[in-house]
Design an enzyme around this catalytic site. Structure first.
Site, mmCIF file in Angstrom:
data_model
loop_
_atom_site.group_PDB
_atom_site.id
_atom_site.type_symbol
_atom_site.label_atom_id
_atom_site.label_comp_id
_atom_site.label_asym_id
_atom_site.label_seq_id
_atom_site.Cartn_x
_atom_site.Cartn_y
_atom_site.Cartn_z
ATOM 1 N N HIS A 155 19.828 -116.333 -16.242
ATOM 2 C CA HIS A 155 20.360 -114.974 -16.389
ATOM 3 C C HIS A 155 19.766 -114.276 -17.613
ATOM 4 O O HIS A 155 19.177 -113.197 -17.514
ATOM 5 C CB HIS A 155 21.884 -115.073 -16.506
ATOM 6 N N GLU A 156 19.900 -114.923 -18.757
ATOM 7 C CA GLU A 156 19.410 -114.289 -19.992
ATOM 8 C C GLU A 156 17.903 -114.106 -19.936
ATOM 9 O O GLU A 156 17.359 -113.139 -20.476
ATOM 10 C CB GLU A 156 19.816 -115.115 -21.221
ATOM 11 N N HIS A 199 17.073 -110.821 -18.387
ATOM 12 C CA HIS A 199 17.140 -109.703 -19.342
ATOM 13 C C HIS A 199 15.849 -109.655 -20.159
ATOM 14 O O HIS A 199 15.278 -108.595 -20.396
ATOM 15 C CB HIS A 199 18.304 -109.896 -20.323
HETATM 16 ZN ZN LIG Z 1 23.679 -110.173 -18.809
#
Ligand SMILES: [Zn+2]
Length: 711
Positions: free
Chosen positions: A503-504, A507
């Site tokens: 997830h990170e 980003h």
């Molecule tokens: Zn996030």
């Protein structure tokens, strides 16, 4: 599932726009102590990175003050320009201003989140009101606004590129939302409100950190470790050692420490003690109580929204989002709430049956959920968290993500040992295109420290833009609180931690691959989680697992049988995960849909009323209660905690494109990169989404994924 908390804890720091390149000291300006302050001269570091080896805490305050002074001087130059307002000499120049301040702030922001201490907290307390006032001085600068408005009013005849037009519209809107159209009296009240709010948020965060660190469950009797796997015991032993309590075992309120205890401990009264300490943070009537701060924040936000002509703070915030109106969020959440609650009740009944069968003469309480959910998981799916972890050694997972980025986008990652870092645990990687071109740097900081706030997030020490036609490379950061290595084993991640890492990283890809001309970016908050959440989809794809999920001792690839079980159990406990998340989202909306300040509001009663109105069951505590809801009271997610599940609608729909064309299909990946990642925040997102997908996102893939389809 407790670990699922992490998936929603991720905070990303878009709020501080952060860029620079080199910053020569302004000619003729003498600043005290400037000669040994590394911020005041060009960096002599590899790739022009912040010289963390030279930066000392006393450098920040003078640098931030000087940054404010320089930025103000740049604004004055724009305002005093005798030439008629035009796009380049007003909007373009405004976008270029404030580089020095942005750089210092970005570096400070990273330390504040990942390596803080009393001195940093004190600097933040001193600078927060200065920065709030500085922001107001720009947004409430009438002459500046007049120039921006002059350009805005003639926008139709200016022959602007789509990116220029987007920037102009956002710049104008920011001024209006910042109070540019208010009269003097209201402007001055707005300044007061912004100042007070900036300080209250800091106090909220400081209290929460203290409350999280203050509590420790200290065990000095081996029998009280009953049920805990040896890896969990080893971790508690290591924590005790760090705290000079060798020979005992310590559990903290940090998620990687607390969750396994709640999952496995057979000592019901100790589970209660630990969980109660967690959900009572900030609500204990002590010096770190956050109730009064919450009360003040919601009222001041409400007053500010009213002042600016909005019915509520939620109305003010949501104007910028894809959802547009609070009602759209409320009905979206409601559509998910009923089926989720039905599922959670069914899960609870299954667990109560286990407790009854084992002769427990009690009704399950919130501190029992993790324990019986784990039993249910082993019974139903014969799947044990501890059996999975050996296949998810942190280094291997990191390599798996690199492999994925290579297969999708052709990216290469090379570790650098010579880049200065703020803590020796930070790892730095240089990122390259397939053809060798330099993309940027990635700083990764994996493990919990008392100096780090909880959760996981991605930010930046510098964001991408173009300076005089030349691309400025971004410096992206990933900060986590993953399971630490022990004396016997390397860091072995839970499946939730694996997904958090993916997830990170998503980003960070949006930061690294962005390709905008200007520094200012405007991503709707409810679309911020699209690049991150779509990455999670690949984490457990068998094809990718085969490349990275190898046993840390034997090197054997994760057995197909375990993968099948993982897939089969993907809907497990989704009722709980969805309900505790939605409850917090609804609590956030309720607070911020106040249409008039309520100075006498009782925070606990308000929260109870809000949760009763949706019939939340007592066995589930909202993922965040008001007094430790950092996202909304200290993190820029107010009236915005819903965005994760809103974005899940986007990512579930976008991932369908990969399912249709192939999970590693290069053309689909290229289209996602060109339309979404590169243009993120520089063009209208819905238009870009449709360019990628051919249509607006549909809700069905989300409902299906969470098992919430009503047949
Ligand atoms: Zn996030």
């Amino acid at each position: 599932m407790p670990g699922q908390q992490m998936k929603f804890q991720k905070v990303i720091q878009w709020t501080v726009a952060i860029m620079i390149m080199t910053m020569p000291a302004a000619a003729g300006q003498e600043t005290p102590g400037a000669q040994d302050n590394p911020f005041f001269s060009p960096y002599k570091t590899p790739l022009n990175t912040p010289p963390f080896d030279l930066i000392k805490l006393p450098h920040f305050l003078p640098a931030i003050k000087e940054g404010i002074r320089r930025h103000q001087a740049e604004i004055d130059t724009i305002v005093d320009n005798p030439a008629a307002p035009a796009f380049a000499n007003t909007v373009g120049t405004l976008d270029e201003s404030g580089l020095f301040l942005a750089e210092v702030n970005a570096v400070f922001g990273v330390l504040q989140g990942a390596d803080t201490n009393a001195e940093i907290q004190a600097i933040a307390k001193e600078t927060a009101p200065l920065l709030a006032a500085h922001g107001d001085n720009i947004r409430l600068n009438e002459k500046l606004f007049r120039r921006v408005k002059a350009v805005y009013d003639q926008r139709a005849s200016l022959k602007l590129s789509p990116e220029e037009r987007f920037l102009l519209e956002n710049t104008y809107r920011d001024f209006v939302r910042g109070g540019a159209l208010l009269d003097e009296q209201k402007k001055s009240r707005l300044r007061e409100l912004n100042r007070e709010l900036s300080l209250l948020s800091l106090r909220f965060g400081d209290n929460l950190l203290a409350e999280t660190n203050d509590f420790k469950l200290v065990i000095d009797n081996r029998e009280d470790l009953a049920g805990l796997p040896s890896s969990v015991v080893a971790m508690a032993e290591a924590t005790a050692r760090q705290l000079n309590m060798t020979g005992r075992w310590v559990f903290t309120l940090q998620v990687p420490s607390m969750t396994p205890f709640l999952q496995y401990s057979t000592r019901r009264e100790l589970r209660e003690k630990l969980h109660r300490a967690y959900f009572m943070r900030g609500d204990q009537g002590n010096a770190h109580d956050n109730k009064d701060i919450v009360r003040q924040i919601v009222n001041l936000r409400c007053e500010r929204a009213n002042l600016l002509g909005y019915p509520s703070h939620a109305g003010y915030v949501l104007e910028l989002n894809m959802a547009k109106k609070p009602q759209a969020v409320d009905s979206f959440l409601k559509r998910l709430w009923d089926p989720a609650l039905t599922r959670a009740r069914a899960e609870l009944a299954d667990m109560q049956a286990i407790a009854d069968r084992e002769g427990g003469r009690f009704t399950l309480a919130s501190w029992d959920w993790w324990y019986y959910a784990e039993k249910l998981r082993q019974e139903k799916y014969a799947l044990d968290d501890a059996a999975l972890r050996p296949y998810f050694k942190l280094d291997n997972v990191r390599q798996g993500i690199f492999t994925l980025c290579d297969r999708l986008y052709g990216l290469k990652f090379i570790q650098r040992q010579d880049i200065p870092v703020y803590n020796p645990e930070v790892q730095v990687f240089e990122v390259h295109e397939a053809d060798g071109r330099y993309v940027g740097l990635l700083y990764m900081d994996f493990f919990p420290r008392a100096s780090k706030r909880g959760g996981a997030w991605s930010g930046a020490l510098r964001r991408q833009y173009y300076a005089a036609g030349k691309r400025v490379a971004p410096l992206s950061t990933i900060t986590c609180n993953f399971t630490r290595p022990t004396a016997d084993a390397p860091s072995l991640l839970s499946v939730d931690e694996v997904e958090t890492f993916f997830h990170e990283f998503g980003h960070s890809l949006a930061t690294l691959l962005s390709d905008g001309r200007y520094r200012d970016r405007s991503v709707p908050r409810d679309a911020v989680e699209l690049p991150s959440q779509i990455m999670e989809n690949w984490a457990l794809e068998p094809d990718l697992l085969a490349s990275y999920a190898r046993h840390y001792q034997t090197g054997a690839v994760i057995p197909q049988e375990l993968v099948d079980k993982l897939k089969k159990s993907s809907l497990f406990n989704q009722g709980f995960a969805t309900v505790e998340y939605l409850a917090a989202s609804i609590l956030d909306m309720t607070w911020h849909e106040l249409t008039r300040p309520e100075p006498g509001v009782d925070v606990d009663k308000f929260e109870t009323r809000s949760m009763d109105s949706i019939h939340l069951i007592p066995e589930i505590v909202p993922r965040y209660r008001s007094t430790y809801f950092n996202h909304i009271f200290n993190g820029g997610y107010s009236a915005g905690y819903y965005v994760y599940i809103w974005a899940e609608q986007l990512d579930a729909d976008a991932y369908e494109a990969f399912k249709e064309k192939g999970l590693f299909d290069k053309a689909t990946a290229l289209s996602f990169r060109k339309n979404i990642l590169e243009k993120y925040g520089t063009l209208d997102l819905m238009t870009q989404y449709i360019a990628f997908r051919g249509a607006e996102p549909r809700i069905e893939p989300l409902l299906k994924r969470r098992g919430l389809m009503v047949p």
